[in-house]
Design an enzyme around this catalytic site. Structure first.
Site, mmCIF file in Angstrom:
data_model
loop_
_atom_site.group_PDB
_atom_site.id
_atom_site.type_symbol
_atom_site.label_atom_id
_atom_site.label_comp_id
_atom_site.label_asym_id
_atom_site.label_seq_id
_atom_site.Cartn_x
_atom_site.Cartn_y
_atom_site.Cartn_z
ATOM 1 N N GLY A 1 39.785 43.448 39.069
ATOM 2 C CA GLY A 1 38.857 42.324 39.212
ATOM 3 C C GLY A 1 39.574 40.990 39.334
ATOM 4 O O GLY A 1 40.697 40.890 39.851
ATOM 5 N N SER A 2 38.950 39.962 38.799
ATOM 6 C CA SER A 2 39.457 38.595 38.986
ATOM 7 C C SER A 2 40.754 38.309 38.256
ATOM 8 O O SER A 2 41.337 37.231 38.435
ATOM 9 C CB SER A 2 38.392 37.592 38.542
ATOM 10 O OG SER A 2 37.250 37.665 39.374
ATOM 11 N N SER A 3 41.226 39.252 37.438
ATOM 12 C CA SER A 3 42.483 39.021 36.726
ATOM 13 C C SER A 3 43.681 38.950 37.664
ATOM 14 O O SER A 3 44.760 38.496 37.261
ATOM 15 C CB SER A 3 42.715 40.114 35.683
ATOM 16 O OG SER A 3 42.834 41.389 36.290
ATOM 17 N N VAL A 4 43.525 39.346 38.947
ATOM 18 C CA VAL A 4 44.642 39.271 39.900
ATOM 19 C C VAL A 4 44.652 37.973 40.699
ATOM 20 O O VAL A 4 45.565 37.744 41.497
ATOM 21 C CB VAL A 4 44.618 40.461 40.895
ATOM 22 C CG1 VAL A 4 44.697 41.776 40.165
ATOM 23 C CG2 VAL A 4 43.399 40.416 41.793
ATOM 24 N N LYS A 5 43.681 37.121 40.493
ATOM 25 C CA LYS A 5 43.613 35.888 41.295
ATOM 26 C C LYS A 5 44.853 35.002 41.185
ATOM 27 O O LYS A 5 45.257 34.383 42.179
ATOM 28 C CB LYS A 5 42.347 35.112 40.928
ATOM 29 C CG LYS A 5 41.079 35.762 41.477
ATOM 30 C CD LYS A 5 39.816 35.021 41.057
ATOM 31 C CE LYS A 5 38.568 35.692 41.646
ATOM 32 N NZ LYS A 5 37.312 35.080 41.199
#
Length: 569
Positions: A296-300
């Site tokens: 999810g957004s943890s790779v942004k």
């Protein structure tokens, strides 16, 4: 003269024969047991130890001979059920001595079962019970039953119970590792038993040591990088979070960003390795290294890092995310609401899918994949534990624009909790990738530079806004310390696409001014009223990270919030 002749005959003619007969009755080879090595945490607290135990065994042939109980008598004692056809033994026809009843009772045997075991007149060795303690052995010796004996072995005991079970694994009755670290380092922990030839008297006492056949090799001891104080708290918090949110499972990993050492790695559900009756395979899995999920957004942050590396954006660029959604290849990427114009730090703070997608489309799939691979996605972490998954970072040439966009906010590839923690540790270490280690490092380790120190610290600085007012993870805040991190709440894939189940992730670093630890908390399928990572995973991060910082004597750094890492370079 007759006596002299007989003596000469014995000493000269029958000398070798009689000596051999004597040796058969008195010479024995015994083992010098090398107990399995201990496993301890980084501070020397014992996590797995071997304690003396005994195996009780029987020589049925000797029993039958001693008690003159013939096979015919055994056959007479048999009773066959006319209904089931099962063969049983009449209790009254078993040995009349009460010693056998006492033996059956202390070993928790049914007397009929014990009778069946000792009814094998041609067998010479049968285990009755293993892992027996010393008081039981002493009691059995007092019964003085011929043909019943004991031998020394070891019993593996885990003082911390379920807290470390997924990491340590366990051994079988023969002290062979069959799960976890016990299996990975089995040959090192095992040691080698020694053998020597001795002479015993009729009572079994050693009266002479004659020859060493093979020397005993002491087993090795393992010292882990785990800090049991932090580990115990982390397990308590992840267990509480899973239960409070009615989730399926959870895992947590805490890494030292400067060495790659694992200070805590916990999973729930777990099991108590000292009580094998509650063992279930799904409870023994080390989910932190084995279970994969879309991050999810943890790779942004890594997408922004890629855009800055390849010159597709600048630190000060403002990106317009209005009206809060965008068409890509006939499909829609949307934010929760219209966030308007955002700089890079605000894209992370507010977790804008539209903003990060625009950066990803400038990069293209090749550059984005290359950056993610540099941060360790799609590869092993170097921890060398059995069962580790490498996740899945698909490498292909034809990506649609929509697939590139969704990859930028964590869909289309998978990772483990440990992989994500390692990626954030690279940011905290100033852009250096260290191999992850579950063993305590006695010597300094060298790493591989992935990105520049300036860029790594700039990204950490951007991520600090996520835990501040207006960010998605204010519950990750720690009084006295500056915290950086990123939430990720991703839908779980099913056969028809994506369903209504979620994975809640928070990945972060502290303290921001001089990062020491990277931590990832993953809660699988929270089913309560709150399922967003900021509500489910962030509080666990705050509690565990605060304790880790205090126990490691890390000074607070939140005195001057205007201080920046870039100014210290």
């Amino acid at each position: 003269m007759a006596l002299i002749c007989r003596l000469a005959y014995i000493q000269v003619i029958e000398k070798d024969y009689l000596s051999n007969e004597a040796d058969k009755r008195s010479l024995r080879i015994i083992q010098s047991i090398s107990h399995r090595g201990n496993i301890s945490d980084r501070n020397g607290e014992e996590l797995a130890i071997s304690v003396p135990a005994y195996a009780i065994w029987v020589d049925p042939k000797r029993v039958m001979k001693t008690y003159a109980f013939t096979e015919k008598q055994w056959q007479e004692s048999k009773e066959v059920s006319h209904r089931s056809g099962k063969v049983t033994y009449n209790k009254k026809k078993f040995y009349s001595s009460k010693r056998w009843s006492a033996l059956a009772e202390v070993l928790n045997y049914d007397l009929k079962k014990l009778a069946k075991i000792v009814s094998k007149p041609h067998a010479r060795f049968v285990y009755l019970k293993r892992q027996v303690n010393d008081p039981i052995v002493k009691y059995i010796k007092k019964l003085k039953i011929s043909g019943i004996a004991s031998q020394l072995e070891s019993h593996r005991f885990y003082p911390t119970g379920e807290i470390n079970a997924n990491i340590l694994g366990f051994t079988d009755l023969d002290a062979q590792g069959i799960e976890g670290l016990e299996k990975t380092y089995n040959s090192y922990l095992q040691g080698v038993n020694g053998k020597k030839r001795v002479r015993k008297d009729r009572d079994g006492n050693v009266i002479a040591n004659l020859q060493i056949i093979s020397k005993k090799k002491e087993a090795g001891n393992l010292q882990l990088s785990i800090d049991q104080r932090i580990q115990a708290l982390a397990y308590s918090e992840i267990k509480r979070a899973v239960k409070m949110n009615d989730a399926m499972s959870g895992s947590l990993v805490l890494l030292d960003v400067n060495t790659g050492e694992v200070y805590a790695m916990v999973n729930y559900p777990s099991f108590n390795p000292n009580d094998r009756s509650q063992y279930q395979a799904y409870k023994s899995r080390n989910r932190a290294i084995a279970d994969t999920f879309e991050p999810g957004s943890s790779v942004k942050p890594f997408v922004i890092a890629s855009a800055l590396i390849y010159g597709k954006t600048t630190v000060d660029e403002i990106i317009d995310t209005s009206p809060g959604w965008m068409h890509i290849g006939g499909r829609i990427v949307r934010d929760g609401h219209n966030m308007g114009k955002l700089n890079l730090a605000s894209i992370l703070k507010k977790s804008s899918n539209v903003g990060i997608s625009k950066l990803a489309l400038r990069l293209g799939s090749d550059k984005l994949e290359r950056t993610l691979a540099k941060f360790g996605f799609g590869n092993d972490t170097g921890i060398y534990l059995i069962g580790e998954s490498m996740g899945n970072l698909p490498i292909r040439h034809n990506w649609s624009d929509f697939e590139v966009a969704t990859m930028s906010f964590g869909y289309g590839f998978s990772a483990t909790t440990l992989q994500l923690a390692k990626a954030y540790a690279i940011l905290g270490s100033g852009g250096i990738k260290y191999p992850v280690s579950i063993l305590k490092n006695s010597n300094p380790v060298t790493g591989e530079r992935v990105i520049s120190k300036k860029l790594a610290y700039k990204l950490v600085e951007m991520l600090e806004g996520v835990t501040q007012k207006g960010g998605t993870a204010t519950k990750a805040h720690i009084d006295g310390y500056r915290v950086a991190g990123k939430t990720g709440t991703s839908r779980k894939a099913d056969s028809g696409g994506y369903g209504d189940d979620y994975v809640a992730i928070f990945a972060g670093l502290a303290p921001v001014s001089n990062p020491r630890f990277a931590m990832v908390v993953m809660i699988n399928d929270p089913a309560g009223d709150h399922y967003y990572a900021g509500d489910v995973a962030a509080p666990v991060f705050s509690t565990v990270m605060k304790s880790a910082l205090l126990l490691s004597h890390i000074s607070p750094d939140a005195v001057d919030l205007n201080y920046t890492l870039l100014e210290s370079l």
